[in-house]
Design an enzyme around this catalytic site. Sequence first.
Site, PDB file in Angstrom:
ATOM      1  N   PHE A  26       0.642  -1.433   0.045  1.00  0.00           N
ATOM      2  CA  PHE A  26      -0.138  -0.132  -0.208  1.00  0.00           C
ATOM      3  C   PHE A  26       0.770   1.261  -0.001  1.00  0.00           C
ATOM      4  O   PHE A  26       0.528   2.300  -0.614  1.00  0.00           O
ATOM      5  CB  PHE A  26      -0.992   0.093   1.157  1.00  0.00           C
ATOM      6  N   TYR A  83      -2.697  -1.398  10.153  1.00  0.00           N
ATOM      7  CA  TYR A  83      -3.150  -1.344   8.890  1.00  0.00           C
ATOM      8  C   TYR A  83      -4.399  -2.322   8.917  1.00  0.00           C
ATOM      9  O   TYR A  83      -4.555  -3.325   9.592  1.00  0.00           O
ATOM     10  CB  TYR A  83      -2.251  -2.487   8.240  1.00  0.00           C
ATOM     11  N   VAL A  84      -5.535  -1.668   8.243  1.00  0.00           N
ATOM     12  CA  VAL A  84      -6.847  -2.544   8.056  1.00  0.00           C
ATOM     13  C   VAL A  84      -6.934  -2.556   6.554  1.00  0.00           C
ATOM     14  O   VAL A  84      -6.863  -1.579   5.613  1.00  0.00           O
ATOM     15  CB  VAL A  84      -7.726  -1.461   8.645  1.00  0.00           C
ATOM     16  N   GLN A  91     -15.451  -0.045   8.848  1.00  0.00           N
ATOM     17  CA  GLN A  91     -16.008  -1.098  10.051  1.00  0.00           C
ATOM     18  C   GLN A  91     -15.662  -0.909  11.521  1.00  0.00           C
ATOM     19  O   GLN A  91     -16.014  -1.604  12.130  1.00  0.00           O
ATOM     20  CB  GLN A  91     -15.865  -2.464   9.428  1.00  0.00           C
ATOM     21  N   GLY A  94     -10.072   0.151  12.829  1.00  0.00           N
ATOM     22  CA  GLY A  94      -8.880   0.800  13.182  1.00  0.00           C
ATOM     23  C   GLY A  94      -9.210   1.604  14.304  1.00  0.00           C
ATOM     24  O   GLY A  94      -8.279   1.651  15.276  1.00  0.00           O
ATOM     25  N   THR A  95     -10.302   2.118  14.476  1.00  0.00           N
ATOM     26  CA  THR A  95     -10.764   2.732  15.777  1.00  0.00           C
ATOM     27  C   THR A  95     -10.734   1.754  17.014  1.00  0.00           C
ATOM     28  O   THR A  95     -10.237   2.144  18.090  1.00  0.00           O
ATOM     29  CB  THR A  95     -12.016   3.374  15.628  1.00  0.00           C
ATOM     30  N   ASN A 121      -0.324  10.253   3.020  1.00  0.00           N
ATOM     31  CA  ASN A 121      -1.356   9.123   3.236  1.00  0.00           C
ATOM     32  C   ASN A 121      -2.402  10.079   4.045  1.00  0.00           C
ATOM     33  O   ASN A 121      -2.789  10.123   5.330  1.00  0.00           O
ATOM     34  CB  ASN A 121      -1.153   8.088   4.378  1.00  0.00           C
ATOM     35  N   TYR A 128      -6.343  10.238  12.100  1.00  0.00           N
ATOM     36  CA  TYR A 128      -5.870  10.419  13.416  1.00  0.00           C
ATOM     37  C   TYR A 128      -6.157  11.803  13.917  1.00  0.00           C
ATOM     38  O   TYR A 128      -6.295  12.081  15.213  1.00  0.00           O
ATOM     39  CB  TYR A 128      -4.155  10.615  13.303  1.00  0.00           C
TER      40      TYR A 128
END
Length: 157
Positions: A26, A83-84, A91, A94-95, A121, A128
Amino acid sequence: MGITIRQAVEADFATVLDLIKGLAAFQQTPEKVTNSVEQMITDKDLFHCLIAEDESGKMAGIATYFYAYYTWSGKSLYLDDLYVPEAFRGQKAGTMLLDKLFEIARTENCKRVRWQVSGWNEPAILFYKKLGADIDKEVYNCDFDEAAMIACIPMNF
């Protein structure tokens, strides 16, 4: 589908490494991943990883971290990779990973959590910032890989 968070175990390392390689792809730097499952096993006392998992047991994301000591603030938790995979974005994986990471940092009496984000990014930077992170644009990374460390000895400046 529900997402749960758990600590990685040695049996997860191959899939975790696949996700690490996915993150490197990525970031358009797949050649930079030199880690291996064998190295992760050797370093398992230092290697900490949270896994976001869906109801079928498929990994929906990872957060790798370690503890560090910063002279200005003390014990800290350093988030190395979050990383997701694209299929799981949106969904809350990450949180949820960050929530668990912050819980661990509080439990371990860490004074801060630190990580890096690539300047290009923008989705991650916005994510963030939305969470309240202070993003410092003044610090540069300084790295020596193993070959550079060997080449630099003795240091004749």
